[in-house]
Motif scaffolding. Structure first.
Motif, mmCIF file in Angstrom:
data_model
loop_
_atom_site.group_PDB
_atom_site.id
_atom_site.type_symbol
_atom_site.label_atom_id
_atom_site.label_comp_id
_atom_site.label_asym_id
_atom_site.label_seq_id
_atom_site.Cartn_x
_atom_site.Cartn_y
_atom_site.Cartn_z
ATOM 1 N N ARG A 58 -2.804 -0.788 -3.882
ATOM 2 C CA ARG A 58 -3.594 -1.777 -5.143
ATOM 3 C C ARG A 58 -3.472 -3.078 -4.654
ATOM 4 O O ARG A 58 -2.551 -3.579 -3.619
ATOM 5 N N ASP A 59 -4.236 -3.914 -5.476
ATOM 6 C CA ASP A 59 -4.422 -5.413 -4.960
ATOM 7 C C ASP A 59 -3.033 -6.188 -5.607
ATOM 8 O O ASP A 59 -2.665 -7.203 -4.833
ATOM 9 N N ASN A 60 -2.320 -5.625 -6.403
ATOM 10 C CA ASN A 60 -0.902 -6.182 -6.645
ATOM 11 C C ASN A 60 0.240 -5.485 -5.770
ATOM 12 O O ASN A 60 1.494 -5.863 -6.247
#
Length: 95
Positions: A61-63
């Motif tokens: 994920r982006d995070n």
């Protein structure tokens, strides 16, 4: 006459830039700012991120960021990687 290029499997091409040393799979290809870089479809990718998504078939994920349990700066062995939340890598390495 048009030149015919044999399309090479990207995973096979990726693995040509690695070497097994002391239980790690070390990246021997191009480095950018000390991080392995791999070209796929005209785009440059972090070799660890590319291996995580395309070889291990896992989501990132982006995070999230990838951390290495072996501590090697050039290791791309997906068994040594763990996806953790961005910002928590400091506590990961203090363990």
């Amino acid at each position: 006459m048009t030149r015919q290029y044999k399309k090479q499997d990207p995973v096979e091409r990726f693995l040509k830039h690695t070497e097994a040393v002391d239980g790690c799979l070390l990246w021997t290809g191009q480095l950018r700012k000390g991080v392995g870089s791999f070209m796929d479809c005209y785009w440059s990718h972090s070799c660890r991120r590319w291996a995580w998504i395309n070889i291990a078939k896992r989501d990132l994920r982006d995070n999230q960021v990838l951390v290495m349990s072996c501590g090697s700066a050039t290791c791309v062995d997906t068994d040594h990687m763990e996806a953790i939340k961005k910002g928590s890598q400091r506590s990961y390495y203090k363990q």
